[in-house]
Scaffold this active site. Structure first.
Site, PDB file in Angstrom:
ATOM      1  N   LYS A 126     -10.947 -11.555 -15.649  1.00 36.27           N
ATOM      2  CA  LYS A 126     -11.241 -11.603 -16.917  1.00 36.27           C
ATOM      3  C   LYS A 126     -10.805 -13.164 -17.720  1.00 36.27           C
ATOM      4  O   LYS A 126     -11.334 -13.653 -18.479  1.00 36.27           O
ATOM      5  CB  LYS A 126     -10.211 -10.781 -17.676  1.00 36.27           C
ATOM      6  CG  LYS A 126     -10.512 -10.399 -19.202  1.00 36.27           C
ATOM      7  CD  LYS A 126     -12.065  -9.720 -19.017  1.00 36.27           C
ATOM      8  CE  LYS A 126     -11.891  -8.560 -20.221  1.00 36.27           C
ATOM      9  NZ  LYS A 126     -13.018  -7.692 -19.893  1.00 36.27           N
ATOM     10  N   GLU A 143       4.082 -11.364  -6.187  1.00 32.64           N
ATOM     11  CA  GLU A 143       2.901 -11.277  -6.641  1.00 32.64           C
ATOM     12  C   GLU A 143       3.470 -10.770  -8.472  1.00 32.64           C
ATOM     13  O   GLU A 143       2.647 -10.827  -9.451  1.00 32.64           O
ATOM     14  CB  GLU A 143       1.730 -10.749  -6.473  1.00 32.64           C
ATOM     15  CG  GLU A 143       1.848  -9.058  -6.234  1.00 32.64           C
ATOM     16  CD  GLU A 143       2.507  -8.707  -5.101  1.00 32.64           C
ATOM     17  OE1 GLU A 143       3.280  -9.248  -4.653  1.00 32.64           O
ATOM     18  OE2 GLU A 143       2.094  -7.503  -4.635  1.00 32.64           O
ATOM     19  N   TYR A 202       3.796  -3.330   2.578  1.00 30.66           N
ATOM     20  CA  TYR A 202       3.340  -2.599   3.474  1.00 30.66           C
ATOM     21  C   TYR A 202       2.913  -3.720   4.640  1.00 30.66           C
ATOM     22  O   TYR A 202       2.930  -3.508   5.952  1.00 30.66           O
ATOM     23  CB  TYR A 202       2.191  -1.828   3.189  1.00 30.66           C
ATOM     24  CG  TYR A 202       1.530  -0.896   4.358  1.00 30.66           C
ATOM     25  CD1 TYR A 202       1.904   0.236   4.880  1.00 30.66           C
ATOM     26  CD2 TYR A 202       0.245  -1.480   4.823  1.00 30.66           C
ATOM     27  CE1 TYR A 202       1.346   0.827   5.676  1.00 30.66           C
ATOM     28  CE2 TYR A 202      -0.400  -0.767   5.913  1.00 30.66           C
ATOM     29  CZ  TYR A 202       0.325   0.309   6.422  1.00 30.66           C
ATOM     30  OH  TYR A 202      -0.289   0.947   7.513  1.00 30.66           O
ATOM     31  N   GLY A 226       1.021  -1.137   0.127  1.00 31.30           N
ATOM     32  CA  GLY A 226       0.009  -0.011   0.164  1.00 31.30           C
ATOM     33  C   GLY A 226       0.911   1.317   0.167  1.00 31.30           C
ATOM     34  O   GLY A 226       2.168   1.140   0.265  1.00 31.30           O
TER      35      GLY A 226
END
Ligand code: XMP
Length: 502
Positions: free
Chosen positions: A358, A167, A79, A52
């Site tokens: 998606k 990630e 964070y 963050g």
């Protein structure tokens, strides 16, 4: 179903965390940081704290401290990593040197969360604060040149932190960390998107019962998939409305009519109406706004006539997150068809795809038998070709851009480069230049070609198109479209440019 929740602190990559977990067969949900501890039910087998933009301090966003004592495995990222350290009594402060981009971390202990990693790992960092000390019941697992505690674990509880971003694609072995965390969580990996289809159909059936529902079809994958699901659930009591604003690409309207011919489909022919609405308008934002408003008006008129109590929408998970999770019921304002009726009161808005990404929607769409041209359609803006004509939109310009777009698509789709591209299209500029055609002076338009590579459209790179291919496109455009004398290739990344020109 077992799940891992991702507590969101507004990180740029929070989404990617959610996707990574799902890719590994575990259902994940992104939740706001001020969620109530009572909302953590027995299905939650792991908790990830995202990155963050904040600096950890007394006033910065936190989790309920009791979460750290639940006994559920926790992984803090960036964070989240700093927050766990801070809330457990460690020291966090500004780093001497900030780390942005590729960094190498030295792994001290490659057990548990870092199992399988080498002594040195290439990772992606993006932080200006670091963890400097930890209480005694924590152990340092990794460090980098500018970050003394780049990973840690609690000695007795399943609590872990990594300063880097496993990630993101640039972290070479990021997946290993998610694999390890999922094993630590002891989760069932039973999230299979295809299994959801029956559940979604059932849900629409239960909601609508004997009522009537309406959906606005845009021709894109989300609304198309939602429409097919709803049609399977309630058959002819679903009214699918496709508003032909006249800014679609060549062959697209016919293809939509054909694909959905089994549905109760109403095609509203509104070309003249939309063209009239934006007559004389050259400001791009105004153009978008007017088209959006007109769309809503047309849809409202038809919805009133149809008298449906329910509205089906193709909202997907990222749309909800972008509109703010706390307001997930709010109808998104950035939908492909640019908005939804505000005057009509529906009993309920049903969003069968609301939890899907998606790529997951694509799997469902294929299972439903939607044609590949819809499933893998390149993103296309709601206002259509109107925002690919710079300046005022006229019938003549629409004809030109439609032909140019068709040539670009045909040529790119014949070539291998297609697989690498996020989008490929033509833009009709409002610049006219001098040329020579058949020994005669010609004065005509400049068409720009835009081909970009991208992962999520947040950033994009102009694509390295072979000159031969560009040459073919250029020759065809100038030969086949008399009004065009010049073709240029857009060599700007996003940022600073956007993908679309308007
Ligand atoms: P930009 O031009 O902002 O576009 O870089 C990012 C991505 O969004 C698509 N786009 C739209 N999609 N409705 C949509 O559903 C719209 O009004 C719209 N405008 C842009 C664009 O094609 C690109 O993929």
């Amino acid at each position: 179903m077992d799940k891992i929740i991702i507590i969101d602190f507004g990180g740029q990559y929070t989404h990617l965390i959610g996707r990574k977990v799902r890719e590994k067969g575990v259902y994940s949900e992104i939740v706001p940081y001020d969620m109530k501890i009572e909302e953590i039910d027995s299905n939650v087998k792991g908790i990830i704290l995202s990155g963050g933009p904040y600096h950890v301090s007394e006033d910065s966003p936190k989790i309920d401290p009791r979460i750290l004592d639940l006994g559920i495995p926790i992984l803090g990222i960036c964070y989240g990593h700093q927050l766990i350290a801070y809330m457990s009594g460690g020291k966090v402060g500004p780093s001497k040197k900030k780390e942005y981009g590729i960094t190498y971390v030295n792994i001290i202990n490659n057990n548990d969360i870092l199992k399988g990693l080498s002594k040195k790992e290439k990772v992606w960092m993006s932080h200006s604060d670091s963890v400097f000390s930890l209480p005694d019941d924590y152990e340092v697992l990794a460090y980098s040149e500018n970050c003394p505690i780049a990973a840690f674990k609690h000695k007795y509880k399943p609590i872990y932190g990594v300063q880097w971003h496993p990630e993101v694609y640039h972290t070479e072995n990021g997946d290993v960390i998610f694999e390890n965390f999922i094993s630590i969580c002891n989760c069932n990996r039973d999230w299979k998107i295809e299994n959801l289809l029956d559940k979604m159909i059932e849900e629409v059936r239960n909601e609508v019962k004997n009522g009537k529902a309406i959906i606005a079809l845009s021709g894109g994958i989300d609304s198309s998939t939602a429409a097919m699901i709803a049609a399977k659930a309630i058959g002819n009591r679903l009214v699918a409305v496709f508003v032909d604003h006249g800014f679609m690409r060549e062959g697209e309207v016919e293809s939509i009519k054909n694909t959905f011919k089994e549905l109760n489909l109403i095609v509203i022919e509104a070309k003249d109406r939309f063209l009239e609405k934006i007559k004389g308008v050259s400001d791009p934002e105004l153009k978008r706004k007017l088209i959006g408003e007109e769309f809503i008006r047309v849809f409202e008129e038809i919805a009133e006539k149809v008298g449906a109590e329910y509205l089906i929408q193709g909202t997907i998970y990222p749309d909800r997150i972008e509109s703010g999770l706390r307001h997930s019921d709010k109808i998104k304002s950035h939908h492909n068809v640019a908005g939804i009726p505000s005057k009509i009161k529906f009993k309920k808005i049903i969003e069968p795809l609301r939890d899907l990404y998606k790529d997951e929607v694509r799997k469902i769409a294929l299972k439903l038998g939607l044609p590949k041209e819809i499933v893998y359609r390149q993103p296309f803006p709601g206002p259509g070709l109107a925002v690919r004509i710079i300046g005022e939109v006229t019938k003549e310009k629409l004809e030109i851009i439609r032909k140019a777009d068709k040539i670009v698509r045909e040529e790119i789709e014949k070539s291998k480069i297609r697989e690498k591209l996020w989008q490929y299209f033509a833009v009709l500029t409002d610049t006219k230049t001098t040329g020579v055609k058949g020994d005669e002076r010609a004065y005509g338009y400049v068409v720009a070609i835009r081909c970009v590579e991208s992962r999520e459209a947040m950033t994009a790179r102009f694509a390295n198109i072979p000159y031969k291919l560009l040459e073919r496109i250029s020759t065809r455009i100038t030969n086949e479209i008399p009004q065009v004398v010049r073709v240029v290739y857009d060599i700007t990344h996003k940022p600073p440019a956007t993908i679309e020109w308007e």
